[in-house]
Design an enzyme around this catalytic site. Sequence first.
Site, mmCIF file in Angstrom:
data_model
loop_
_atom_site.group_PDB
_atom_site.id
_atom_site.type_symbol
_atom_site.label_atom_id
_atom_site.label_comp_id
_atom_site.label_asym_id
_atom_site.label_seq_id
_atom_site.Cartn_x
_atom_site.Cartn_y
_atom_site.Cartn_z
ATOM 1 N N ASP A 10 96.349 40.860 14.864
ATOM 2 C CA ASP A 10 96.878 39.856 15.405
ATOM 3 C C ASP A 10 97.250 38.682 14.611
ATOM 4 O O ASP A 10 96.459 37.915 14.333
ATOM 5 C CB ASP A 10 95.955 39.060 16.513
ATOM 6 C CG ASP A 10 95.990 39.887 17.837
ATOM 7 O OD1 ASP A 10 96.747 40.444 18.325
ATOM 8 O OD2 ASP A 10 94.856 39.653 18.554
ATOM 9 N N LEU A 61 102.452 44.870 24.417
ATOM 10 C CA LEU A 61 103.461 43.843 25.018
ATOM 11 C C LEU A 61 103.294 43.410 26.193
ATOM 12 O O LEU A 61 103.848 42.714 26.817
ATOM 13 C CB LEU A 61 104.962 44.179 24.343
ATOM 14 C CG LEU A 61 104.996 44.476 22.892
ATOM 15 C CD1 LEU A 61 106.500 44.841 22.777
ATOM 16 C CD2 LEU A 61 104.942 43.301 22.114
ATOM 17 N N LYS A 62 102.352 44.129 27.180
ATOM 18 C CA LYS A 62 101.949 43.925 28.497
ATOM 19 C C LYS A 62 103.421 43.602 29.185
ATOM 20 O O LYS A 62 103.626 42.498 29.895
ATOM 21 C CB LYS A 62 101.133 42.296 28.412
ATOM 22 C CG LYS A 62 99.657 42.739 27.777
ATOM 23 C CD LYS A 62 99.151 41.474 28.060
ATOM 24 C CE LYS A 62 97.548 41.604 27.497
ATOM 25 N NZ LYS A 62 97.634 41.536 26.045
HETATM 26 O O1 C5P Z 1 90.607 38.294 18.804
HETATM 27 P P1 C5P Z 1 90.044 39.190 19.995
HETATM 28 O O2 C5P Z 1 89.048 40.176 19.768
HETATM 29 O O3 C5P Z 1 89.507 38.029 21.038
HETATM 30 O O4 C5P Z 1 91.401 39.897 20.550
HETATM 31 C C1 C5P Z 1 91.383 40.495 21.655
HETATM 32 C C2 C5P Z 1 92.878 41.150 21.750
HETATM 33 O O5 C5P Z 1 92.836 41.786 23.013
HETATM 34 C C3 C5P Z 1 93.842 40.359 21.624
HETATM 35 O O6 C5P Z 1 95.060 40.984 20.935
HETATM 36 C C4 C5P Z 1 94.267 40.086 23.156
HETATM 37 O O7 C5P Z 1 95.693 39.956 23.172
HETATM 38 C C5 C5P Z 1 93.906 41.430 23.868
HETATM 39 N N1 C5P Z 1 93.686 41.425 25.417
HETATM 40 C C6 C5P Z 1 92.877 40.566 25.739
HETATM 41 N N2 C5P Z 1 92.586 40.812 27.061
HETATM 42 C C7 C5P Z 1 93.349 41.301 27.874
HETATM 43 C C8 C5P Z 1 94.111 42.302 27.321
HETATM 44 C C9 C5P Z 1 94.568 42.380 25.906
HETATM 45 O O8 C5P Z 1 92.091 39.841 24.983
HETATM 46 N N3 C5P Z 1 92.996 41.654 29.211
#
Ligand code: C5P
Length: 236
Positions: A10, A61-62
Site C-alpha cells: 500500500d 481494485l475491488k
Molecule cells: O495495512 P493493513 O494491514 O490494514 O492493510 C489491509 C489491506 O487489506 C489493505 O490493502 C486493504 O485495502 C485490504 N482490505 C481490507 N479489508 C477488506 C478487503 C481488503 O482491509 N475487506
Amino acid sequence: MNRKIICALDTGELDEALRTVKRLAGHVGAFKIGHGLVLPNGLEVIKRLQDVGADRIFLDLKFHDIPNTVALGVREAARAGVWMMTLHVSGGPAMMTAAVEEARSFGEMDAPLLMGVSVLSSIDQHVLSDHLGVGRSIQEQMVSLSLLAIECGLDGVICPAPELKAVRNVVHHNGIIVTPGIRLPQDDVHDQVRVGTPQQALADGADYLVIGRPLMQCENPEATLAAFSERAGSAH
Ligand code: C5P
C-alpha cells in the site's frame, strides 16, 4: 517463508514497492497491489514487480460496475498475469457471473482467482445499519453475501477475522478465504475496526492473511514477518 502471508504493497512509490518485494519475496506467498500503485504506474507495474521476484500478484481494485465493464476489467487483469483479484459481491449475480465467464475463458492455468468482497473490515455495525441502511448484522450480511459469491462461481471471499468462523461454515471447502486486518496484540490497528491475530484467523478458517501497514511501516520487515509467521505457524 510463509506462503499464507500476503504482503499489501500500500504505497504509491514504485521504488518502495520494488524494494519491499526484493526484501520479502522469499518470505511471503504473494504481494497485493491496489489503486495507490496501479493508478500512477499502470498495469505494467505487475511486470516490474514480477521481474524482482513477486511471482504471485493479487490485484485489489475491488471492481463494482455493470457486468460488461467488470468483465473487461477482468480480461485486462488476466492478460497482465494477476494471480488473484477482488470484486464487490454487492455488484450482484450478473456482474459476478460475467466476471467468472471472462476469467474462465483464460483456461485453468491463467485465469485469475476471483475473490468477493462483502463488508469491508473498516466498516462497523453503526455504519452498516445507520449509514448504509442494511438491516442485518455484519455477520449475517457477510454470510449471506459470501454464500452468494460462491454460488455465482467466485473462487473465494475476503473475510475479516471476527466473521471467519461463520463464513467458513457456509463456504465449506468450496472457496478460498483471505483475511485482512491482521495485527499482533500490541499493534496499532490504524483505520481497521474488525481485526484479528494471525493465529486466531488461521484457526478460524483463513487460507491467506493480508498484512499491510505492520510490514510497510516498520524498520525491520523481516523481523516483523518472522513474528507474524511464528504466530501463524503456531495455529497448526
Ligand atoms: O495495512 P493493513 O494491514 O490494514 O492493510 C489491509 C489491506 O487489506 C489493505 O490493502 C486493504 O485495502 C485490504 N482490505 C481490507 N479489508 C477488506 C478487503 C481488503 O482491509 N475487506
